[in-house]
Structure formats: C-alpha cells, structure tokens
Enzyme design. Structure first.
Site, mmCIF file in Angstrom:
data_model
loop_
_atom_site.group_PDB
_atom_site.id
_atom_site.type_symbol
_atom_site.label_atom_id
_atom_site.label_comp_id
_atom_site.label_asym_id
_atom_site.label_seq_id
_atom_site.Cartn_x
_atom_site.Cartn_y
_atom_site.Cartn_z
ATOM 1 N N CYS A 137 -64.509 -25.876 92.885
ATOM 2 C CA CYS A 137 -63.085 -25.547 92.990
ATOM 3 C C CYS A 137 -62.809 -24.173 92.393
ATOM 4 C CB CYS A 137 -62.261 -26.604 92.253
ATOM 5 S SG CYS A 137 -60.516 -26.207 92.216
ATOM 6 N N CYS A 140 -59.527 -23.931 90.390
ATOM 7 C CA CYS A 140 -59.580 -24.526 89.050
ATOM 8 C C CYS A 140 -60.341 -23.640 88.071
ATOM 9 C CB CYS A 140 -60.302 -25.874 89.083
ATOM 10 S SG CYS A 140 -59.876 -26.914 90.443
ATOM 11 N N ASP A 141 -61.428 -23.029 88.525
ATOM 12 C CA ASP A 141 -62.377 -22.452 87.563
ATOM 13 C C ASP A 141 -62.557 -20.936 87.648
ATOM 14 O OD1 ASP A 141 -62.833 -25.001 86.621
ATOM 15 O OD2 ASP A 141 -64.445 -25.378 88.047
#
Ligand code: NAP
Length: 316
Positions: A137, A140-141
């Site tokens: 992701c 997300c990261d």
C-alpha cells in the site's frame, strides 16, 4: 429466538455497501458484517478518478468515497456488525454465519462481498519483512520512505501508477517487472517514461529478501539470463522499500467447503449474481468477472440485493 435477517451482506467494500444501500431501500431487514474498516481495497487507494459522476476537479480518495457510501447505506437502515466470520453454512434455507467469538448470524439470503487481497511477491523470507520494508500500500507507507530508495514489483496499471506516486516521496523508484514490456495502459506508460525518478529492471523477479530486522538486501534474478543481482541498501538509509502490485487473490477461503461453484478460487455466478446455492449471491472482486473496478462492484451489489429481495418476497 435469534432474529433471522432477510439479508446478510458479508463485506463492506463498494459491492457490500451498494448491496446494503439497495437492501435498505427495498426495506429488507439487512445486516452488513465487516471485520475491519469499510471500503475494502479502496480504503487505502489514494485517488479514484473513474467512478462515474465524480467531480473531476476535486480529488477523491478511496476513503472519502467510502465514507459517503457508508453514510448512504446506513441512512436507509442497514444494521451493522463488526465481526470476523469463521464458518459459513450456506446450503440450507436459513444461511448461518458464525464469527470467531461464537456469535451466530442467520439470514434468508446472503450476499458474499469479501473482495480480494494483494498477491504476495513470492520471494524467500517475504513474510518476515512485511511492514519492515515490504508493503502493498503506497498510500499507507510512502511517507516512510521519504528520500530513500524504493522498488516496485509489477508491470500493470497499479504498479506503474503507484510507482509514480512513490516518486513524490522516494529519491529513486525502480520498477521490477518479469517481462520486457509493461502491461499498464499506454497513457500511464507514457507518463511513467517521462518521470526522471522512475527506473526499470526488465525481465526480473525478486528471489529473496533479507536484513537484520529491516529490509536492507535482496536478490533479483534475470529470468532470461539467470543472472543474479544483489541489491543492497544505501548505508546512509539503512534500508529500502519493496512494494508489491502484482494483482489480487480472492478472499474466498472461508467458503471452500460451503458447496459453492468456483473457478481458480473465484465464485461463479450468473449475470444476476446468483451462485449455484439458492438465496446465496456473490458481488464484487471475489466472483468470476472481466472487470474488477469500483463501478462494477457497486453494480454487482445493487443487482444482488434486487435478486435477494425477489427471493425473499417469493418465500412469503
Ligand atoms: P494486473 O493488471 O493484473 O497486473 C499485474 C501485473 O503483475 C502484471 O504486470 C503481471 O505481469 C505482474 N505479475 C503477476 N503475477 C506476478 C508474479 N507472480 N510475479 C511477478 N509479477 C507478476 O493487476 P493491477 O495492475 O493490480 O490491475 C488490476 C485491474 O485494475 C486491471 O484491470 C487494471 O486495469 C485496473 N486498474 C486500473 C487503474 C486505472 O484505471 N487507473 C489503476 C489500477 C488498476 P505480466 O504483465 O507479465 O502478466
């Protein structure tokens, strides 16, 4: 006696939320069960541009679209349960779902909308480095890799679009693709080839990852020549990122013994989302279909709920 719902929907991604909206509007006594956050795969999608009717001049993330879908379904009276279903008994006239705490949910009809999950990269030690260098992701990261080096596995639309997104954070992004040609749409490729931070390792797969607690080494193999390349983290960074975008696998293990007809793990339905079991429907990415997008998942959910309504009314 426990309540028997008219309709139970399993999974609150776009398919399940659309089914909830339609179930509620049909005045079916509807329960929507989700084990995590609403939205499924789009909960972590940074930008959605192709859902019809969106304001094209306003950026829409998966999270904002999901929030509106949830509000809309709840407005029409859908009941909610936060639970992880561990057992599904779908063949009788009453469908029984049992969660990990032993709670039982019963329905006259069920819509299965549990979606899909990212396909693992498939390299040695992969599990050990999940969240410690390996991610699926970018939204997300990505900020974790600010100024560092990042690698992306895959060659489809997702891999190339997410690689471009990652160039906003990382110093250098290298796409590792198993062939010498991308699968991504030409328009996306053109943008990618113009991006100076984006590099490519063709005909290559990741064989192995390693590191002392965090990812700082991997072995990449050229599938044509067999040549092995050792990739090491820059000592100043101490690690690098490895993102996998090589497609999805259906979340259908739960239904393996439920008597459903499947094809490579995907549930077979007719065009009305009806499975081979009466009163059991499947909607979204977990079913056999040609285009897995938010718009087709939502359409599946609406159709499945309309069929469930017909089925329930014929029982009465
Ligand atoms: P995809 O189109 O199926 O591409 C998967 C990529 O991963 C392919 O390049 C494939 O290589 C590679 N791959 C598969 N298994 C592999 C393995 N075991 N090891 C290494 N590489 C592997 O998946 P996607 O990119 O996630 O897209 C899914 C769907 O969503 C597509 O229909 C896509 O068009 C759509 N999508 C659209 C947008 C958009 O419209 N902006 C954005 C994202 C996704 P090969 O090419 O060699 O098969």
């Amino acid at each position: 006696m426990e309540m028997i719902y008219d309709l139970i929907i399993l999974g609150a991604g776009p398919a399940g939320l659309a089914a909830g909206l339609y179930g509620g509007r049909y005045r079916l006594n509807t329960l929507l069960i989700e084990r995590g956050q609403d939205g499924g795969q789009i909960a972590i999608t940074s930008e959605i541009e192709n859902y019809p009717g969106q304001m094209v001049d306003q950026e829409e993330s998966g999270a904002t679209l999901t929030a509106r879908m949830t509000r809309q379904a709840e407005k029409f009276g859908v009941h909610r349960a936060g639970a992880t279903i561990a057992k599904a008994e779908l063949s009788g006239p009453v469908k029984r779902l049992t969660d990990t705490r032993g709670n039982v949910y019963e329905g006259k009809t069920v819509i299965l909308a549990t979606g899909a999950h990212p396909r693992p990269i498939g390299c040695k030690n992969e599990r050990e480095f999940l969240g410690k260098g390996i991610s699926f992701c970018a939204t997300c990261d990505a900020n974790f890799y600010e100024g560092m080096e990042v690698f992306v596995v895959g060659g489809g639309d997702s891999a190339v679009e997410e690689a471009m997104y990652l160039t906003k954070f990382a110093r250098k992004v290298t796409v590792i693709h198993r062939r010498d040609q991308l699968r991504a749409a030409v328009s996306i490729q053109e943008k990618a080839f113009r991006n100076e931070k984006l590099h490519f390792m063709w005909d290559s797969v990741v064989d192995e990852v390693s590191g002392d607690g965090i990812l700082d080494r991997m072995v990449v193999r050229n599938v044509k020549t067999g040549e092995l390349t050792e990739v090491l983290a820059d000592p100043e960074d101490g690690m690098f990122g490895l993102f996998g975008f090589i497609g999805y696998l259906p979340n259908t293990e739960l239904f393996a013994d439920a008597g459903l007809e499947m094809e490579n793990g995907y549930i077979r339905t007719d065009e009305d989302m009806q499975t081979n079991l009466p009163g059991v429907y499947a909607a979204g990415d977990l079913r056999v279909k040609s285009l897995r997008q938010v718009v087709t998942a939502a359409a599946d959910g609406a159709i499945a709920a309309s069929r469930a309504e017909r089925y329930v009314s014929e029982l009465e």
